[in-house]
Motif scaffolding. Structure first.
Motif, short mmCIF file in Angstrom:
data_model
loop_
_atom_site.label_atom_id
_atom_site.label_comp_id
_atom_site.label_asym_id
_atom_site.label_seq_id
_atom_site.Cartn_x
_atom_site.Cartn_y
_atom_site.Cartn_z
N ALA A 23 54.40 3.23 58.33
CA ALA A 23 55.50 2.91 57.42
C ALA A 23 55.71 4.05 56.42
N LEU A 24 54.62 4.59 55.89
CA LEU A 24 54.74 5.71 54.96
C LEU A 24 55.29 6.95 55.65
N ARG A 25 54.92 7.13 56.91
CA ARG A 25 55.42 8.27 57.67
C ARG A 25 56.94 8.23 57.74
N LEU A 26 57.51 7.06 58.01
CA LEU A 26 58.96 6.93 58.08
C LEU A 26 59.61 7.22 56.73
N GLN A 27 59.01 6.73 55.66
CA GLN A 27 59.54 6.99 54.32
C GLN A 27 59.48 8.48 53.98
N ALA A 28 58.36 9.10 54.30
CA ALA A 28 58.19 10.52 54.01
C ALA A 28 59.18 11.37 54.79
N ARG A 29 59.36 11.05 56.06
CA ARG A 29 60.30 11.82 56.88
C ARG A 29 61.74 11.65 56.39
N ALA A 30 62.06 10.51 55.80
CA ALA A 30 63.41 10.29 55.26
C ALA A 30 63.63 11.11 53.98
N ALA A 31 62.56 11.38 53.25
CA ALA A 31 62.68 12.08 51.97
C ALA A 31 62.35 13.57 52.04
N ILE A 32 61.47 13.96 52.97
CA ILE A 32 60.97 15.33 53.04
C ILE A 32 61.13 15.84 54.46
N PRO A 33 61.77 16.97 54.67
CA PRO A 33 61.86 17.51 56.03
C PRO A 33 60.47 17.68 56.65
N GLY A 34 60.26 17.14 57.82
CA GLY A 34 58.97 17.21 58.48
C GLY A 34 57.96 16.20 57.98
N GLY A 35 58.29 15.48 56.92
CA GLY A 35 57.42 14.42 56.42
C GLY A 35 56.28 14.86 55.52
N ALA A 36 56.18 16.16 55.20
CA ALA A 36 55.11 16.65 54.33
C ALA A 36 55.60 17.89 53.59
N HIS A 37 55.06 18.12 52.41
CA HIS A 37 55.48 19.26 51.62
C HIS A 37 54.91 20.59 52.14
N THR A 38 53.96 20.52 53.04
CA THR A 38 53.37 21.70 53.65
C THR A 38 53.44 21.52 55.17
N TYR A 39 53.96 22.52 55.86
CA TYR A 39 54.12 22.40 57.31
C TYR A 39 52.80 22.04 57.99
N ALA A 40 51.71 22.62 57.53
CA ALA A 40 50.40 22.38 58.15
C ALA A 40 49.95 20.93 58.03
N LYS A 41 50.57 20.15 57.15
CA LYS A 41 50.21 18.75 56.97
C LYS A 41 51.19 17.81 57.67
N GLY A 42 52.18 18.36 58.35
CA GLY A 42 53.22 17.56 58.98
C GLY A 42 52.74 16.76 60.18
N ASP A 43 53.54 15.76 60.53
CA ASP A 43 53.22 14.87 61.66
C ASP A 43 52.97 15.61 62.96
N ASP A 44 53.75 16.64 63.20
CA ASP A 44 53.65 17.33 64.49
C ASP A 44 52.43 18.24 64.59
N GLN A 45 51.61 18.30 63.57
CA GLN A 45 50.41 19.14 63.57
C GLN A 45 49.13 18.38 63.93
N TYR A 46 49.23 17.05 64.03
CA TYR A 46 48.05 16.22 64.27
C TYR A 46 48.34 15.16 65.31
N PRO A 47 47.30 14.68 65.99
CA PRO A 47 47.49 13.57 66.92
C PRO A 47 47.95 12.31 66.19
N LEU A 48 48.60 11.43 66.88
CA LEU A 48 49.07 10.19 66.26
C LEU A 48 47.93 9.33 65.72
N VAL A 49 46.76 9.43 66.33
CA VAL A 49 45.63 8.59 65.90
C VAL A 49 44.74 9.32 64.90
N SER A 50 45.31 10.20 64.11
CA SER A 50 44.58 10.83 63.02
C SER A 50 45.09 10.21 61.71
N PRO A 51 44.38 10.43 60.62
CA PRO A 51 44.83 9.80 59.37
C PRO A 51 46.23 10.26 59.00
N GLY A 52 47.13 9.30 58.79
CA GLY A 52 48.49 9.65 58.43
C GLY A 52 48.62 9.95 56.95
#
Length: 116
Positions: A23-52
């Motif tokens: 749920a937080l991932r969806l909110q973050a992606r709506a507010a921040i491009p890539g869902g994180a303020h640092t590219y290295a922390k973005g969703d596409d950098q980690y497996p889905l079953v890692s801490p979101g």
């Protein structure tokens, strides 16, 4: 019937285990491009079953918002060499904060911190 990548690698059990992070991932992606303020922390950098979304850390352990515990091998992108919440470092930071911060004029504040 075609199976998408998410359903192949992210089971219903995983979805329940990471519901708050999802749920937080969806909110973050709506507010921040890539869902994180640092590219290295973005969703596409980690497996889905890692801490979101991490809620706290102690030493080398972290807990996500869903209560799952992990060992954080990345240690804050290598910036947390003492571990999260290292008592001596945390106490020194609190003591300094209690003296005040970000003054309008120069400060004579000095740390009374000994070698950690």
């Amino acid at each position: 019937m075609a199976m998408n990548i998410r359903s192949r690698f992210f089971s219903e059990v995983d979805a329940q285990k990471y519901a708050k992070s999802g749920a937080l991932r969806l909110q973050a992606r709506a507010a921040i491009p890539g869902g994180a303020h640092t590219y290295a922390k973005g969703d596409d950098q980690y497996p889905l079953v890692s801490p979101g979304f991490i809620s706290r850390g102690a030493g080398c352990h972290v807990w996500d918002v869903d209560g799952n515990e992990f060992i954080e091998y990345g240690m804050g992108l290598r910036a947390v060499s003492l571990g999260h919440g290292f008592p001596a470092a945390a106490q020194a930071a609190v003591e300094q904060l209690l003296r005040g911060t970000n003054f309008t004029r120069p400060s004579s504040l000095r740390s009374n911190v000994r070698n950690v």
